[in-house]
Design a protein around this motif. Structure first.
Motif, PDB file in Angstrom:
ATOM      1  N   VAL A  94      62.831  26.816  -2.609  1.00  0.00           N
ATOM      2  CA  VAL A  94      62.317  27.626  -1.498  1.00  0.00           C
ATOM      3  C   VAL A  94      61.596  28.849  -2.027  1.00  0.00           C
ATOM      4  CG1 VAL A  94      62.947  28.989   0.521  1.00  0.00           C
ATOM      5  CG2 VAL A  94      64.080  26.812   0.097  1.00  0.00           C
ATOM      6  N   LEU A  95      62.234  29.550  -2.980  1.00  0.00           N
ATOM      7  CA  LEU A  95      61.609  30.740  -3.551  1.00  0.00           C
ATOM      8  C   LEU A  95      60.329  30.399  -4.304  1.00  0.00           C
ATOM      9  CD1 LEU A  95      64.682  32.759  -4.889  1.00  0.00           C
ATOM     10  CD2 LEU A  95      63.218  33.350  -2.967  1.00  0.00           C
ATOM     11  N   ALA A  96      60.383  29.317  -5.078  1.00  0.00           N
ATOM     12  CA  ALA A  96      59.197  28.920  -5.835  1.00  0.00           C
ATOM     13  C   ALA A  96      58.063  28.517  -4.904  1.00  0.00           C
ATOM     14  CB  ALA A  96      59.545  27.774  -6.778  1.00  0.00           C
ATOM     15  N   GLY A  97      58.410  27.847  -3.799  1.00  0.00           N
ATOM     16  CA  GLY A  97      57.388  27.462  -2.835  1.00  0.00           C
ATOM     17  C   GLY A  97      56.731  28.660  -2.186  1.00  0.00           C
ATOM     18  N   PHE A 133      70.083  33.244 -10.584  1.00  0.00           N
ATOM     19  CA  PHE A 133      71.054  33.312  -9.488  1.00  0.00           C
ATOM     20  C   PHE A 133      72.291  32.456  -9.739  1.00  0.00           C
ATOM     21  CE2 PHE A 133      66.856  34.069  -7.498  1.00  0.00           C
ATOM     22  CZ  PHE A 133      67.064  35.383  -7.112  1.00  0.00           C
ATOM     23  N   GLY A 134      72.484  31.991 -10.959  1.00  0.00           N
ATOM     24  CA  GLY A 134      73.690  31.261 -11.317  1.00  0.00           C
ATOM     25  C   GLY A 134      73.776  29.860 -10.772  1.00  0.00           C
ATOM     26  N   GLN A 170      66.458  38.481   0.119  1.00  0.00           N
ATOM     27  CA  GLN A 170      66.180  39.841   0.551  1.00  0.00           C
ATOM     28  C   GLN A 170      66.442  40.870  -0.538  1.00  0.00           C
ATOM     29  OE1 GLN A 170      67.269  40.882   4.554  1.00  0.00           O
ATOM     30  NE2 GLN A 170      67.877  38.786   5.047  1.00  0.00           N
ATOM     31  N   GLN A 171      66.904  40.407  -1.704  1.00  0.00           N
ATOM     32  CA  GLN A 171      67.112  41.285  -2.854  1.00  0.00           C
ATOM     33  C   GLN A 171      68.048  42.452  -2.519  1.00  0.00           C
ATOM     34  OE1 GLN A 171      65.730  40.649  -6.077  1.00  0.00           O
ATOM     35  NE2 GLN A 171      65.473  38.694  -5.004  1.00  0.00           N
ATOM     36  N   ARG A 172      69.130  42.138  -1.843  1.00  0.00           N
ATOM     37  CA  ARG A 172      70.111  43.154  -1.476  1.00  0.00           C
ATOM     38  C   ARG A 172      71.499  42.535  -1.523  1.00  0.00           C
ATOM     39  NH1 ARG A 172      68.954  45.899   4.121  1.00  0.00           N
ATOM     40  NH2 ARG A 172      70.812  47.034   3.424  1.00  0.00           N
ATOM     41  N   PRO A 173      72.545  43.346  -1.730  1.00  0.00           N
ATOM     42  CA  PRO A 173      73.910  42.805  -1.668  1.00  0.00           C
ATOM     43  C   PRO A 173      74.214  42.245  -0.280  1.00  0.00           C
ATOM     44  CG  PRO A 173      73.884  44.954  -2.730  1.00  0.00           C
ATOM     45  CD  PRO A 173      72.520  44.752  -2.162  1.00  0.00           C
ATOM     46  N   VAL A 174      74.915  41.133  -0.253  1.00  0.00           N
ATOM     47  CA  VAL A 174      75.221  40.476   1.013  1.00  0.00           C
ATOM     48  C   VAL A 174      76.082  41.369   1.903  1.00  0.00           C
ATOM     49  CG1 VAL A 174      76.393  38.509   2.071  1.00  0.00           C
ATOM     50  CG2 VAL A 174      74.994  38.175   0.030  1.00  0.00           C
ATOM     51  N   LEU A 175      77.038  42.059   1.308  1.00  0.00           N
ATOM     52  CA  LEU A 175      77.922  42.915   2.103  1.00  0.00           C
ATOM     53  C   LEU A 175      77.127  44.003   2.818  1.00  0.00           C
ATOM     54  CD1 LEU A 175      80.809  43.527   2.952  1.00  0.00           C
ATOM     55  CD2 LEU A 175      81.047  44.965   0.924  1.00  0.00           C
ATOM     56  N   SER A 209      74.208  32.646  -0.409  1.00  0.00           N
ATOM     57  CA  SER A 209      75.117  33.795  -0.499  1.00  0.00           C
ATOM     58  C   SER A 209      75.302  34.459   0.860  1.00  0.00           C
ATOM     59  CB  SER A 209      74.581  34.811  -1.510  1.00  0.00           C
ATOM     60  OG  SER A 209      74.493  34.245  -2.803  1.00  0.00           O
ATOM     61  N   VAL A 210      74.218  34.615   1.602  1.00  0.00           N
ATOM     62  CA  VAL A 210      74.303  35.237   2.923  1.00  0.00           C
ATOM     63  C   VAL A 210      75.075  34.331   3.880  1.00  0.00           C
ATOM     64  CG1 VAL A 210      72.980  36.067   4.900  1.00  0.00           C
ATOM     65  CG2 VAL A 210      72.209  36.563   2.589  1.00  0.00           C
ATOM     66  N   LEU A 211      74.801  33.036   3.851  1.00  0.00           N
ATOM     67  CA  LEU A 211      75.514  32.105   4.717  1.00  0.00           C
ATOM     68  C   LEU A 211      77.016  32.155   4.467  1.00  0.00           C
ATOM     69  CD1 LEU A 211      73.321  28.862   4.821  1.00  0.00           C
ATOM     70  CD2 LEU A 211      73.964  30.312   6.735  1.00  0.00           C
ATOM     71  N   LEU A 212      77.414  32.082   3.199  1.00  0.00           N
ATOM     72  CA  LEU A 212      78.832  32.108   2.859  1.00  0.00           C
ATOM     73  C   LEU A 212      79.458  33.434   3.250  1.00  0.00           C
ATOM     74  CD1 LEU A 212      78.715  30.357  -0.634  1.00  0.00           C
ATOM     75  CD2 LEU A 212      79.693  29.432   1.479  1.00  0.00           C
ATOM     76  N   GLY A 213      78.730  34.533   3.067  1.00  0.00           N
ATOM     77  CA  GLY A 213      79.255  35.835   3.448  1.00  0.00           C
ATOM     78  C   GLY A 213      79.481  35.962   4.940  1.00  0.00           C
ATOM     79  N   VAL A 214      78.517  35.485   5.731  1.00  0.00           N
ATOM     80  CA  VAL A 214      78.665  35.539   7.188  1.00  0.00           C
ATOM     81  C   VAL A 214      79.805  34.639   7.646  1.00  0.00           C
ATOM     82  CG1 VAL A 214      77.536  35.035   9.379  1.00  0.00           C
ATOM     83  CG2 VAL A 214      76.258  36.159   7.563  1.00  0.00           C
ATOM     84  N   PHE A 215      79.907  33.445   7.047  1.00  0.00           N
ATOM     85  CA  PHE A 215      81.015  32.549   7.393  1.00  0.00           C
ATOM     86  C   PHE A 215      82.365  33.212   7.110  1.00  0.00           C
ATOM     87  CE2 PHE A 215      78.246  28.550   6.568  1.00  0.00           C
ATOM     88  CZ  PHE A 215      77.678  28.717   7.805  1.00  0.00           C
ATOM     89  N   PHE A 216      82.460  33.879   5.969  1.00  0.00           N
ATOM     90  CA  PHE A 216      83.719  34.506   5.589  1.00  0.00           C
ATOM     91  C   PHE A 216      84.073  35.650   6.539  1.00  0.00           C
ATOM     92  CE2 PHE A 216      86.122  37.706   3.188  1.00  0.00           C
ATOM     93  CZ  PHE A 216      87.194  36.947   2.763  1.00  0.00           C
ATOM     94  N   ILE A 217      83.118  36.510   6.830  1.00  0.00           N
ATOM     95  CA  ILE A 217      83.378  37.626   7.731  1.00  0.00           C
ATOM     96  C   ILE A 217      83.726  37.124   9.135  1.00  0.00           C
ATOM     97  CG2 ILE A 217      82.354  39.638   8.852  1.00  0.00           C
ATOM     98  CD1 ILE A 217      83.080  40.099   5.951  1.00  0.00           C
TER      99      ILE A 217
END
Length: 325
Positions: free
Chosen positions: A39-42, A59-60, A87-92, A290-298
């Motif tokens: 996605v990023l490369a595209g 991104f590991g 978005q180049q920002r911490p998910v939290l 990362s954002v998806l997993l963070g939102v799911f967790f919260i």
């Protein structure tokens, strides 16, 4: 069991549930089709293999799956929800920035649905068999069966575009720079349609539940005894029938409070409400794991918290119930 022991047991079980949900979400997201690096490369206009490998290393995503899981769980234990490559920002930071808007929307929808549904159900029960009962029952059935997105679009057309009573989309007036009470009133105008739209479905549930519960309690022996003592119908209905009939509604409301967050995804998207529901939708389109997993967790943590709060409220509403683990 005393209250501290009860809370400790609930929190311990909640942590276990959150751990299981976090692991399940990780594998479900990884099993979904699509590659964030592609996605990023595209978007960069260059999808050669060298760039893809560099993005995966950055991104590991090139590490073994179990190692990614270990890093993911270790970070969550310290509330490090990862980094958004999109978005180049911490998910939290992203979630905390959007969370107040979602809590405002879901809180307003919850209060409206619970109060309105309880009052409608109580009125339907007291006027059972009359036109008021038929009207409320019909409206509840319509609200329950109508898709949420259809109600959202129709309310926008009717009340915002045609009548101009409330704003169409957004969170507040852009460029107005309101402060204090003026800003709160401005946000309140934008909140009306999303909150009512999200709350209508649950209003129907609470109304039907309250009506059925009050009719059931009205035939109990202790209610007949209260009537035999000469108490007025209003006192019997308020002190004996409604107080006991509301217990199932409280239980249902507590269990479904967390579902409001899920319903907010569609509502926030339609009304351009800047909450975590819309953040999750955007992350899904962009394959931002990362954002998806963070939102799911919260969101899962909020559901667990609502369930614990429901147990406490249930004890306050009905002191006869003792806390158990």
């Amino acid at each position: 069991m005393n209250l501290p022991q009860f809370l400790a047991g609930r929190f311990a079980k909640g942590i276990i549930v959150l751990f299981a949900i976090a692991v399940l979400n990780f594998f479900l997201i990884r099993a979904a089709p699509g590659d964030p690096a592609q996605v990023l490369a595209g978007e960069a206009g260059a999808a050669d293999e060298v760039l893809l490998q560099q993005l995966r290393e950055r991104f590991g995503l090139d590490q073994p799956l179990l190692q990614q899981l270990w890093i993911y769980l270790k970070g969550y234990a310290s509330l490090d929800l990862g980094f958004s490559y999109r978005q180049q920002r911490p998910v939290l930071d992203l979630i905390l920035e959007r969370l107040p808007a979602t809590l405002l929307l879901t809180g307003a929808a919850f209060i409206v649905s619970l109060v309105l549904g309880t009052l409608m159900g109580a009125l339907a029960a007291r006027r059972a068999g009359r036109w008021q009962d038929s009207l409320i029952t019909t409206l509840a059935l319509v609200f329950y069966a109508t898709p949420l997105f259809w109600v959202a679009l129709l309310s926008q057309i009717a009340f915002a575009l045609k009548l101009g009573l409330v704003p169409n989309v957004g969170y507040e007036t852009i460029g107005a720079n309101y402060t204090g009470l003026a800003r709160a009133l401005d946000i309140g105008r934008y909140l009306i349609l999303p909150a009512l739209t999200l709350g209508l479905f649950f209003t129907a549930l609470y109304a039907r539940m309250m009506r059925a519960s009050m009719l059931e309690v009205a035939g109990a022996d202790f209610v007949k005894t209260a009537r035999a003592k000469g108490l007025s119908p209003a006192v019997v209905s308020r002190r004996h029938v409604a107080r006991n009939a509301i217990l199932p509604v409280v239980t249902l409301a507590g269990l479904q409070a967390g579902q409001l967050v899920g319903g907010a995804v569609l509502t926030e998207t339609v009304f351009a409400w800047p909450g975590i529901g819309r953040l999750m939708f955007d992350a899904l389109v962009q394959r931002d794991y990362s954002v998806l997993l963070g939102v799911f967790f919260i969101s899962s943590a909020m559901v667990v918290g609502f369930n614990i709060l429901t147990d406490l409220v249930y004890r306050l509403v009905d002191p006869r119930i003792e806390a158990t683990s």
